[in-house]
Write an enzyme that holds these catalytic residues in place. Structure first.
Site, PDB file in Angstrom:
ATOM      1  CB  ALA A   1      36.141  20.360   7.379  1.00  0.00           C
TER       2      ALA A   1
ATOM      3  CE  LYS B   1      30.605  11.438  -1.424  1.00  0.00           C
ATOM      4  NZ  LYS B   1      29.002  11.141   0.120  1.00  0.00           N
TER       5      LYS B   1
ATOM      6  N   GLY C   1      40.122  16.886   0.483  1.00  0.00           N
ATOM      7  CA  GLY C   1      40.416  18.487  -0.029  1.00  0.00           C
ATOM      8  C   GLY C   1      39.048  18.686   1.109  1.00  0.00           C
ATOM      9  CB  CYS C   2      35.281  18.150   1.312  1.00  0.00           C
ATOM     10  SG  CYS C   2      35.298  18.241   0.315  1.00  0.00           S
ATOM     11  CB  THR C   3      39.424  15.943   5.348  1.00  0.00           C
ATOM     12  OG1 THR C   3      38.546  14.975   4.787  1.00  0.00           O
ATOM     13  CG2 THR C   3      39.980  15.282   6.765  1.00  0.00           C
TER      14      THR C   3
END
Length: 153
Positions: free
Chosen positions: A50, A40, A45-47
């Site tokens: 990325a 998401k 975590g995704c940030t």
């Protein structure tokens, strides 16, 4: 059936954060692709993942690869995420999770969309995959190590 190392990467077409339609086939014969599935936009975590890809993006392009992130978020959400964190790579919107299913990306704890990175060579062959929900930075390291092992044309 999950995609494995040595398989041809299944082709697909999805909208990017700019609304442009992108296919894996667009890169065949031109560039390797680092295709990473993540749960998401704009979550911790995704940030982190990325931003790790962002920080290494020049190394990826120097190695002849394009980085592409995929989640079920909308193109508009991807646009906001990319702008907020200055992400220079393509984010694709898989709102129905069809491509996630096509690649066989497993869910974590049967609920959360999984985090898997595929390295696809110029011919469209999957050369490596890495599956880890929590080891965000290792996705970048694993992809770079694999890219360096692929002979240049």
């Amino acid at each position: 059936m999950a995609v494995k190392v040595g398989d041809m990467a299944p082709d697909f077409t999805l909208a990017s954060q700019t609304g442009e339609l992108v296919s894996i086939e667009d890169f065949q014969g031109k560039k390797s692709v680092v295709l990473y599935f993540y749960p998401k936009d704009d979550t911790p975590g995704c940030t982190a993942e990325a931003c790790a890809f962002r920080d290494a993006y020049q190394v990826f392009t120097d190695a002849g690869a394009e980085v592409i992130g995929i989640s079920s978020d909308t193109a508009q959400s991807h646009q906001q995420f990319a702008t907020k964190y200055n992400l220079p790579f393509i984010l694709l919107s898989d709102t129905g999770n069809k491509v996630r299913q096509l690649y066989g990306v497993p869910a974590t704890m049967w609920v959360l969309p999984g985090r898997v990175t595929y390295v696809i060579d110029r011919e469209g062959v999957v050369r490596h995959l890495f599956d880890s929900m929590l080891d965000f930075g290792r996705h970048v390291d694993e992809a770079l190590t694999t890219l360096k092992s692929i002979p240049k044309p």
